[in-house]
Scaffold this active site. Sequence first.
Site, PDB file in Angstrom:
ATOM      1  N   HIS A 121      -5.352   9.907  11.679  1.00  0.00           N
ATOM      2  CA  HIS A 121      -5.821   9.830  10.288  1.00  0.00           C
ATOM      3  C   HIS A 121      -4.873  10.596   9.360  1.00  0.00           C
ATOM      4  O   HIS A 121      -4.751  11.820   9.466  1.00  0.00           O
ATOM      5  CB  HIS A 121      -7.226  10.457  10.230  1.00  0.00           C
ATOM      6  CG  HIS A 121      -8.049   9.989   9.081  1.00  0.00           C
ATOM      7  ND1 HIS A 121      -9.346  10.388   8.898  1.00  0.00           N
ATOM      8  CD2 HIS A 121      -7.767   9.161   8.056  1.00  0.00           C
ATOM      9  CE1 HIS A 121      -9.827   9.816   7.812  1.00  0.00           C
ATOM     10  NE2 HIS A 121      -8.885   9.071   7.283  1.00  0.00           N
ATOM     11  N   TYR A 174      -1.816  -0.927  10.873  1.00  0.00           N
ATOM     12  CA  TYR A 174      -1.932  -1.559   9.548  1.00  0.00           C
ATOM     13  C   TYR A 174      -0.740  -1.212   8.675  1.00  0.00           C
ATOM     14  O   TYR A 174      -0.046  -2.095   8.154  1.00  0.00           O
ATOM     15  CB  TYR A 174      -3.235  -1.128   8.863  1.00  0.00           C
ATOM     16  CG  TYR A 174      -3.250  -1.422   7.368  1.00  0.00           C
ATOM     17  CD1 TYR A 174      -3.279  -2.732   6.896  1.00  0.00           C
ATOM     18  CD2 TYR A 174      -3.230  -0.382   6.431  1.00  0.00           C
ATOM     19  CE1 TYR A 174      -3.282  -3.000   5.529  1.00  0.00           C
ATOM     20  CE2 TYR A 174      -3.231  -0.643   5.069  1.00  0.00           C
ATOM     21  CZ  TYR A 174      -3.259  -1.949   4.623  1.00  0.00           C
ATOM     22  OH  TYR A 174      -3.251  -2.219   3.268  1.00  0.00           O
ATOM     23  N   LYS A 231       2.332  -3.541   7.142  1.00  0.00           N
ATOM     24  CA  LYS A 231       2.594  -3.674   5.696  1.00  0.00           C
ATOM     25  C   LYS A 231       4.009  -3.210   5.378  1.00  0.00           C
ATOM     26  O   LYS A 231       4.691  -3.802   4.531  1.00  0.00           O
ATOM     27  CB  LYS A 231       1.574  -2.869   4.877  1.00  0.00           C
ATOM     28  CG  LYS A 231       0.153  -3.405   4.901  1.00  0.00           C
ATOM     29  CD  LYS A 231      -0.004  -4.788   4.291  1.00  0.00           C
ATOM     30  CE  LYS A 231       0.181  -4.809   2.799  1.00  0.00           C
ATOM     31  NZ  LYS A 231      -0.164  -6.159   2.234  1.00  0.00           N
ATOM     32  N   THR A 276       0.816  -1.211   0.000  1.00  0.00           N
ATOM     33  CA  THR A 276       0.000   0.000   0.000  1.00  0.00           C
ATOM     34  C   THR A 276       0.855   1.268   0.000  1.00  0.00           C
ATOM     35  O   THR A 276       1.990   1.249   0.492  1.00  0.00           O
ATOM     36  CB  THR A 276      -0.899   0.001   1.261  1.00  0.00           C
ATOM     37  OG1 THR A 276      -1.445   1.289   1.452  1.00  0.00           O
ATOM     38  CG2 THR A 276      -0.132  -0.370   2.516  1.00  0.00           C
ATOM     39  N   ASP A 277       0.282   2.364  -0.477  1.00  0.00           N
ATOM     40  CA  ASP A 277       0.978   3.654  -0.396  1.00  0.00           C
ATOM     41  C   ASP A 277       1.026   4.172   1.051  1.00  0.00           C
ATOM     42  O   ASP A 277       1.774   5.093   1.356  1.00  0.00           O
ATOM     43  CB  ASP A 277       0.326   4.694  -1.327  1.00  0.00           C
ATOM     44  CG  ASP A 277      -1.145   4.964  -1.018  1.00  0.00           C
ATOM     45  OD1 ASP A 277      -1.708   4.333  -0.096  1.00  0.00           O
ATOM     46  OD2 ASP A 277      -1.753   5.815  -1.705  1.00  0.00           O
ATOM     47  N   GLU A 278       0.224   3.541   1.935  1.00  0.00           N
ATOM     48  CA  GLU A 278       0.188   4.027   3.329  1.00  0.00           C
ATOM     49  C   GLU A 278       1.503   3.794   4.059  1.00  0.00           C
ATOM     50  O   GLU A 278       1.746   4.394   5.108  1.00  0.00           O
ATOM     51  CB  GLU A 278      -0.973   3.360   4.085  1.00  0.00           C
ATOM     52  CG  GLU A 278      -2.311   3.672   3.451  1.00  0.00           C
ATOM     53  CD  GLU A 278      -3.498   3.205   4.279  1.00  0.00           C
ATOM     54  OE1 GLU A 278      -3.384   3.139   5.515  1.00  0.00           O
ATOM     55  OE2 GLU A 278      -4.538   2.906   3.680  1.00  0.00           O
TER      56      GLU A 278
HETATM   57  P1  NAD Z   1      -9.393  -7.781   1.785  1.00  0.00           P
HETATM   58  O1  NAD Z   1      -9.424  -7.515   3.240  1.00  0.00           O
HETATM   59  O2  NAD Z   1     -10.598  -7.510   0.968  1.00  0.00           O
HETATM   60  O3  NAD Z   1      -8.973  -9.287   1.510  1.00  0.00           O
HETATM   61  C1  NAD Z   1      -7.958  -9.931   2.229  1.00  0.00           C
HETATM   62  C2  NAD Z   1      -8.085 -11.421   1.975  1.00  0.00           C
HETATM   63  O4  NAD Z   1      -7.024 -12.083   2.684  1.00  0.00           O
HETATM   64  C3  NAD Z   1      -9.403 -12.017   2.478  1.00  0.00           C
HETATM   65  O5  NAD Z   1      -9.942 -12.877   1.509  1.00  0.00           O
HETATM   66  C4  NAD Z   1      -9.002 -12.782   3.730  1.00  0.00           C
HETATM   67  O6  NAD Z   1      -9.818 -13.911   3.979  1.00  0.00           O
HETATM   68  C5  NAD Z   1      -7.572 -13.183   3.389  1.00  0.00           C
HETATM   69  N1  NAD Z   1      -6.749 -13.429   4.574  1.00  0.00           N
HETATM   70  C6  NAD Z   1      -6.631 -12.625   5.672  1.00  0.00           C
HETATM   71  N2  NAD Z   1      -5.804 -13.202   6.559  1.00  0.00           N
HETATM   72  C7  NAD Z   1      -5.365 -14.358   6.004  1.00  0.00           C
HETATM   73  C8  NAD Z   1      -4.488 -15.377   6.424  1.00  0.00           C
HETATM   74  N3  NAD Z   1      -3.885 -15.336   7.619  1.00  0.00           N
HETATM   75  N4  NAD Z   1      -4.266 -16.423   5.601  1.00  0.00           N
HETATM   76  C9  NAD Z   1      -4.885 -16.500   4.391  1.00  0.00           C
HETATM   77  N5  NAD Z   1      -5.742 -15.582   3.958  1.00  0.00           N
HETATM   78  C10 NAD Z   1      -5.978 -14.507   4.742  1.00  0.00           C
HETATM   79  O7  NAD Z   1      -8.130  -6.954   1.231  1.00  0.00           O
HETATM   80  P2  NAD Z   1      -7.944  -6.205  -0.167  1.00  0.00           P
HETATM   81  O8  NAD Z   1      -8.543  -4.864  -0.058  1.00  0.00           O
HETATM   82  O9  NAD Z   1      -8.347  -7.122  -1.257  1.00  0.00           O
HETATM   83  O10 NAD Z   1      -6.368  -6.015  -0.162  1.00  0.00           O
HETATM   84  C11 NAD Z   1      -5.513  -7.024  -0.747  1.00  0.00           C
HETATM   85  C12 NAD Z   1      -4.073  -6.596  -0.560  1.00  0.00           C
HETATM   86  O11 NAD Z   1      -3.870  -5.316  -1.155  1.00  0.00           O
HETATM   87  C13 NAD Z   1      -3.669  -6.450   0.906  1.00  0.00           C
HETATM   88  O12 NAD Z   1      -2.351  -6.947   1.034  1.00  0.00           O
HETATM   89  C14 NAD Z   1      -3.720  -4.959   1.160  1.00  0.00           C
HETATM   90  O13 NAD Z   1      -2.784  -4.576   2.142  1.00  0.00           O
HETATM   91  C15 NAD Z   1      -3.332  -4.417  -0.204  1.00  0.00           C
HETATM   92  N6  NAD Z   1      -3.874  -3.082  -0.491  1.00  0.00           N
HETATM   93  C16 NAD Z   1      -5.223  -2.859  -0.514  1.00  0.00           C
HETATM   94  C17 NAD Z   1      -5.707  -1.584  -0.837  1.00  0.00           C
HETATM   95  C18 NAD Z   1      -7.183  -1.287  -0.926  1.00  0.00           C
HETATM   96  O14 NAD Z   1      -7.545  -0.139  -1.234  1.00  0.00           O
HETATM   97  N7  NAD Z   1      -8.071  -2.240  -0.716  1.00  0.00           N
HETATM   98  C19 NAD Z   1      -4.816  -0.532  -1.085  1.00  0.00           C
HETATM   99  C20 NAD Z   1      -3.450  -0.806  -1.028  1.00  0.00           C
HETATM  100  C21 NAD Z   1      -2.988  -2.082  -0.758  1.00  0.00           C
END
Ligand code: NAD
Length: 351
Positions: free
Chosen positions: A291, A158, A162, A133-135
């Site tokens: 925030h 969080y 990450k 993430t960019d965070e």
């Molecule tokens: P999400 O929360 O929708 O999905 C996460 C998935 O991981 C879920 O299906 C969950 O069941 C699974 N999971 C959680 N813990 C687990 C474990 N211990 N073992 C196996 N599976 C597990 O998340 P997302 O929004 O789809 O994000 C996906 C990735 O992208 C993450 O790594 C997140 O940090 C990164 N990300 C997301 C965003 C965003 O805007 N959503 C932005 C930047 C980065």
Amino acid sequence: MTVFVTGGAGFIGSALVRDLIRQDKEDVLVIDKLTYAGSLESLKPVSDSPRYHFSQTDICDSAGIKALFAEYKPRAVYHLAAESHVDRSIDGPADFVQTNLVGTFTMLDAAYQYWRELDTAGKDAFRFLHISTDEVYGELGPDGQFSETSPYDPNSPYSASKAGSDHLARAWHRTYGLPVLVTNCSNNYGPYQFPEKLLPVVILNALNGRDLPVYGKGENIRDWLYVEDHATALQQVIADGAVGETYMIGGRAERTNIDMVRSICRIMDKKFPGKAPHENLIRFVTDRPGHDARYAVDCSKIEAELGWKQSLTLETGLEKTVSWYLDNLDWVKAVSKDYSQQRLGLGSGKK
Ligand code: NAD
């Protein structure tokens, strides 16, 4: 050949899996623990494909993950599994440290043990993509953008977890030679996002005539990336990205949270003119502790080096997203059956 998608039952992972299966190339093994955030409902459109495989495995389960590597012999790993909600990380950081740090270590360790036994061609072809993430870069003032060389400065449990996982991924490349790449992206939006995040909350509350909660004054700025464009970018990074490199992925669409909420209200006004103006439902609520004020992403590297382009403007993406939620209320109902919708992350919960 097979690719692994950890977290493939989540928001971004399921968009990636649906796209990978549609393209009719490789087999896909989804590895997912199915926490509250993951649902097989999001994979229903592809679950009949003979190229789709699923394993309900925790990424912290070293023996289970190693057995999957031995059985499926993947060509690549898209590592998305994570605890992803900042508010939940404030109330309960332990799960974030466990999954995001220990889980990423477990994936890297298992990938390395598998990779080092491959022949030269197999070693050269293998890729491990860590999605982040960019965070991790902290917050910006009114100017500037994050880039691949920005210093790490995470603020929430969080983003700290990450950031740690990004460092582990880099270290497994530098120390052990594992072909790792890292992507850091901005806020994703689009279909199949769990209804605790800002956009689905606003769409669904507006539909039901409920308050639209906006943290603080709604002035925090995020860059918004359509989830299907993100899925395309991840495939381009695996295909053509340089091993050991980081790529920023963003939508070139900075908006304040209140602007996003108002845009959704305007779309809802067009769809349900009898209930307009939906803006009357906006309520400002206590801000999230710590925030971050602003995130913005310079994605010129992935555009110039890999030719990645977005397919949608934010306005078109928002229209599509609102329509998808209104057309898929059964999905919303299925994934939110255990979700209480209470306010999280005020910093008063137990650690
Ligand atoms: P999400 O929360 O929708 O999905 C996460 C998935 O991981 C879920 O299906 C969950 O069941 C699974 N999971 C959680 N813990 C687990 C474990 N211990 N073992 C196996 N599976 C597990 O998340 P997302 O929004 O789809 O994000 C996906 C990735 O992208 C993450 O790594 C997140 O940090 C990164 N990300 C997301 C965003 C965003 O805007 N959503 C932005 C930047 C980065």
